[in-house]
Design a protein around this motif. Structure first.
Motif, PDB file in Angstrom:
ATOM      1  N   GLU A 180       0.844  -1.214   0.055  1.00 62.13           N
ATOM      2  CA  GLU A 180       0.017  -0.074  -0.024  1.00 62.13           C
ATOM      3  C   GLU A 180       0.819   1.265   0.018  1.00 62.13           C
ATOM      4  N   GLN A 181       0.541   2.357  -0.768  1.00 61.50           N
ATOM      5  CA  GLN A 181       1.307   3.384  -0.966  1.00 61.50           C
ATOM      6  C   GLN A 181       0.114   4.462  -1.317  1.00 61.50           C
ATOM      7  N   CYS A 182       0.589   5.615  -0.665  1.00 63.48           N
ATOM      8  CA  CYS A 182      -0.145   6.928  -0.736  1.00 63.48           C
ATOM      9  C   CYS A 182       0.746   7.993  -1.352  1.00 63.48           C
ATOM     10  N   GLY A 183       0.211   9.174  -1.497  1.00 62.23           N
ATOM     11  CA  GLY A 183       0.827  10.292  -1.778  1.00 62.23           C
ATOM     12  C   GLY A 183       0.354  11.312  -2.663  1.00 62.23           C
ATOM     13  N   PHE A 184       1.112  11.947  -3.219  1.00 57.25           N
ATOM     14  CA  PHE A 184       0.879  13.248  -4.361  1.00 57.25           C
ATOM     15  C   PHE A 184       1.732  13.093  -5.701  1.00 57.25           C
ATOM     16  N   SER A 185       1.095  13.386  -6.628  1.00 59.39           N
ATOM     17  CA  SER A 185       2.231  13.449  -7.899  1.00 59.39           C
ATOM     18  C   SER A 185       1.617  14.183  -8.882  1.00 59.39           C
ATOM     19  N   ASN A 186       2.586  14.750  -9.607  1.00 62.51           N
ATOM     20  CA  ASN A 186       2.442  15.857 -10.730  1.00 62.51           C
ATOM     21  C   ASN A 186       1.692  16.961 -10.440  1.00 62.51           C
ATOM     22  N   MET A 187       1.996  17.605  -9.614  1.00 60.30           N
ATOM     23  CA  MET A 187       1.323  18.845  -9.110  1.00 60.30           C
ATOM     24  C   MET A 187       2.010  20.055  -8.945  1.00 60.30           C
ATOM     25  N   GLU A 188       1.224  21.383  -9.205  1.00 59.12           N
ATOM     26  CA  GLU A 188       1.946  22.561  -8.893  1.00 59.12           C
ATOM     27  C   GLU A 188       0.962  23.490  -8.065  1.00 59.12           C
ATOM     28  N   ASN A 189       1.837  24.555  -7.305  1.00 57.86           N
ATOM     29  CA  ASN A 189       1.103  25.520  -6.812  1.00 57.86           C
ATOM     30  C   ASN A 189      -0.136  25.025  -6.071  1.00 57.86           C
ATOM     31  N   LEU A 206       5.915  11.307  -2.543  1.00 52.76           N
ATOM     32  CA  LEU A 206       5.776  12.414  -3.309  1.00 52.76           C
ATOM     33  C   LEU A 206       6.145  12.502  -4.355  1.00 52.76           C
ATOM     34  N   THR A 207       5.915  12.748  -5.676  1.00 51.21           N
ATOM     35  CA  THR A 207       6.725  12.968  -6.749  1.00 51.21           C
ATOM     36  C   THR A 207       6.520  13.863  -7.764  1.00 51.21           C
ATOM     37  N   HIS A 208       7.319  14.449  -8.354  1.00 50.68           N
ATOM     38  CA  HIS A 208       7.141  15.416  -9.601  1.00 50.68           C
ATOM     39  C   HIS A 208       6.173  16.727  -8.956  1.00 50.68           C
ATOM     40  N   LEU A 209       6.547  17.281  -7.652  1.00 50.35           N
ATOM     41  CA  LEU A 209       5.871  18.385  -7.211  1.00 50.35           C
ATOM     42  C   LEU A 209       6.579  19.804  -7.335  1.00 50.35           C
ATOM     43  N   LYS A 213       2.880  23.406  -0.990  1.00 45.66           N
ATOM     44  CA  LYS A 213       3.149  23.207   0.385  1.00 45.66           C
ATOM     45  C   LYS A 213       2.292  21.766   0.961  1.00 45.66           C
ATOM     46  N   VAL A 214       3.203  20.935   1.390  1.00 44.80           N
ATOM     47  CA  VAL A 214       2.633  19.660   1.602  1.00 44.80           C
ATOM     48  C   VAL A 214       2.672  19.402   3.294  1.00 44.80           C
ATOM     49  N   ARG A 215       1.402  19.031   3.644  1.00 40.74           N
ATOM     50  CA  ARG A 215       1.670  18.669   5.128  1.00 40.74           C
ATOM     51  C   ARG A 215       1.139  17.085   5.486  1.00 40.74           C
ATOM     52  N   LEU A 216       1.879  16.499   6.108  1.00 39.92           N
ATOM     53  CA  LEU A 216       1.755  14.860   6.057  1.00 39.92           C
ATOM     54  C   LEU A 216       1.430  14.518   7.725  1.00 39.92           C
ATOM     55  N   THR A 222       7.465   4.672   5.443  1.00 44.18           N
ATOM     56  CA  THR A 222       8.625   5.092   4.930  1.00 44.18           C
ATOM     57  C   THR A 222       7.987   6.309   3.999  1.00 44.18           C
ATOM     58  N   LEU A 223       8.783   7.397   3.562  1.00 48.99           N
ATOM     59  CA  LEU A 223       8.681   8.324   2.935  1.00 48.99           C
ATOM     60  C   LEU A 223       9.699   8.618   1.776  1.00 48.99           C
ATOM     61  N   HIS A 224       8.966   8.756   0.627  1.00 45.66           N
ATOM     62  CA  HIS A 224       9.866   8.803  -0.705  1.00 45.66           C
ATOM     63  C   HIS A 224       9.688  10.166  -1.222  1.00 45.66           C
ATOM     64  N   LEU A 225      10.562  10.848  -1.587  1.00 43.57           N
ATOM     65  CA  LEU A 225      10.422  12.352  -2.284  1.00 43.57           C
ATOM     66  C   LEU A 225      11.268  12.198  -3.315  1.00 43.57           C
ATOM     67  N   LYS A 226      10.752  12.474  -4.478  1.00 43.02           N
ATOM     68  CA  LYS A 226      11.458  12.373  -5.870  1.00 43.02           C
ATOM     69  C   LYS A 226      11.030  13.608  -6.939  1.00 43.02           C
ATOM     70  N   HIS A 227      11.887  14.262  -7.550  1.00 38.87           N
ATOM     71  CA  HIS A 227      11.698  15.379  -8.375  1.00 38.87           C
ATOM     72  C   HIS A 227      10.762  16.273  -7.573  1.00 38.87           C
ATOM     73  N   ILE A 228      11.337  16.922  -6.571  1.00 38.23           N
ATOM     74  CA  ILE A 228      10.683  17.807  -5.834  1.00 38.23           C
ATOM     75  C   ILE A 228      11.521  19.275  -6.279  1.00 38.23           C
TER      76      ILE A 228
END
Length: 345
Positions: A180-189, A206-209, A213-216, A222-228
Motif C-alpha cells: 500500500e502506498q499513498c501520496g501526491f504526484s504531478n502537481m503545481e502551486n 511524493l513525486t514531481h511536485l 506546500k505539503v502537510r503529512l 517510509t517516505l519517498h520524495l522524488k523530483h521536488i
C-alpha cells in the motif's frame, strides 16, 4: 666570614639549586612519559573496542542476512500459504536488520557502512523480486480522489496512466493488501494534506511536485520524495527511512530513523534522526533541528517508535567527501537566527 668561605657557600647554593632544577626536570620528564604511556594504552583500548564492535557487527549482520536469504530460498516450489508466511517472516527480519544497521552507524567506518547498506539494498531487492515471482499481483489500480470532496472515484483500468493529483496504490493478495502506498504526484502551486488516518504506518510517495506546500500528519512507514522543486514539505514521524532524490530549492521538516539524500541542491532540512543523515551527490544542503509541531505529534512519535530524546540532526555523512578531519563543503548548519520558526505562514 672571609671571601673564600663566602665563595664556597655561594657555590654550594648554586650546586644545590642546580640539582633541584635537574630533579624537577627529571620528575616532569618521568610524569610526561607516564601520561604518554597512559594515552597510548587508552588509544589501544579504544581501538580494540572499535575493532571488537566492528567484528561483532560484521558477524551478526552477515549471519542475519544469510538467514533471510535461506528463508527466501524456501519459497521455490512451496504452496501459496507457505510462501506468504515465509515472506512475512523475511520482511520482519529485514526490518530488524535495517534497525540493527541504523543503530550501529556511530562506530562503523564509512567503508563498512557503504558495504552494509549495499548488501541490505541487494537483500531488499531480492525480497521484492521473490514476492513478485511467487505471489504475482492480482490487481493494481490507481484510485483518484477529488480534493474538494475527498471521495474515492471508481478504479480505472490497469493500463490507464494516472494524472496529476492524490493517489493510492494497492495490490490484493489472497484478499489482503500486500503493498500500500499513498501520496501526491504531478502537481503545481497546491496546498496538499494527508491526515493521520490516511497515512498511518503506510508508505508515502511524493513525486514531481513544484511550488507546493505539503502537510503529512501521522506516522508513515517510509517516505519517498522524488523530483521536488521549490516545495515546503512537513511530515510527522517516519518509523523507518526517508529517501530524497532530485530535490531542489525546498524546505523539508521530518523526523525519521534514517535519512538518505541524493542529487539534492539548495534545500533546508529541519531534521530529527535517530541514526545519522547521509547525503550523496548533493550541495547547498543545510540542517537544523526539527521544529514543526501539531496537536497529535507526541502520539505519532509513540506510534513510530522513534526516540524523542535522541536527535543526531547535525551528524551528517557525505559519501562524496572522504577527507578526514575536514568538514564537507556540501552541507552546513543553518544559523539559529535564520531558522524558520513559523510554519503556519
Amino acid at each position: 666570614m672571609d671571601a673564600a668561605a663566602e665563595l664556597s657557600q655561594e657555590s654550594g647554593f648554586v650546586a644545590e639549586s642546580g640539582a633541584a632544577k635537574m630533579q624537577e626536570r627529571l620528575q616532569k620528564r618521568h610524569q610526561a612519559r607516564i601520561e604518554d604511556a597512559e594515552r597510548r594504552k587508552e588509544d589501544k583500548e579504544r581501538q580494540a573496542v572499535a575493532e571488537e564492535k566492528g567484528e561483532y557487527f560484521s558477524s551478526t549482520f552477515n549471519g542475519e542476512r544469510a538467514c533471510i536469504e535461506e528463508l527466501l530460498s524456501g519459497c521455490s516450489g512451496a504452496d501459496r500459504a507457505v510462501v506468504t508466511q515465509i515472506l512475512e517472516e523475511a520482511t520482519a527480519q529485514t526490518v530488524q536488520l535495517q534497525k540493527f544497521l541504523n543503530d550501529s552507524t556511530l562506530f562503523l567506518t564509512q567503508y563498512e557502512l557503504r558495504q552494509a547498506q549495499a548488501a541490505l539494498q541487494k537483500l531488499q531487492t531480492s525480497l521484492a523480486e521473490t514476492r513478485e515471482a511467487a505471489l504475482p499481483k492480482k490487481r493494481f489500480a490507481f484510485r483518484a480522489r477529488t480534493k474538494a470532496a475527498d471521495k474515492v472515484a471508481p478504479p480505472v483500468s490497469d493500463t490507464a496512466s494516472p494524472g496529476a493529483g492524490t493517489f493510492e496504490q494497492s495490490a490484493q493478495v489472497d484478499g489482503a493488501a500486500a503493498f500500500e502506498q499513498c501520496g501526491f504526484s504531478n502537481m503545481e502551486n497546491e496546498l496538499l494534506t494527508k491526515t493521520s488516518d490516511e497515512i498511518q504506518k503506510r508508505d508515502v510517495l511524493l513525486t514531481h511536485l513544484t511550488n507546493c506546500k505539503v502537510r503529512l500528519f501521522g506516522s508513515p512507514s517510509t517516505l519517498h520524495l522524488k523530483h521536488i522543486d521549490s516545495c515546503e514539505i512537513l511530515c510527522g514521524p517516519v518509523s523507518s527511512s526517508v529517501f530524497v532524490d532530485h530535490c531542489r530549492n525546498s524546505i523539508l521538516a521530518l523526523p525519521c530513523q534514517q535519512l538518505r539524500t541524493h542529487n539534492t541542491t539548495n534545500t533546508q532540512v529541519y531534521l530529527h534522526v535517530t541514526s545519522r543523515a547521509i547525503i550523496e551527490d548533493c550541495h547547498g544542503v543545510s540542517f537544523a533541528p526539527f521544529s514543526w509541531s501539531y496537536p497529535n505529534l507526541e502520539d505519532d512519535f509513540s506510534v513510530s517508535g522513534l526516540d524523542r530524546d535522541r536527535n543526531n540532526w547535525s551528524q551528517v555523512d557525505d559519501f562524496n567527501w572522504l577527507a578526514a578531519g575536514t568538514p564537507s563543503p556540501n552541507w552546513t548548519v543553518i544559523p539559529e537566527a535564520d531558522r524558520k520558526t513559523n510554519w503556519d505562514s
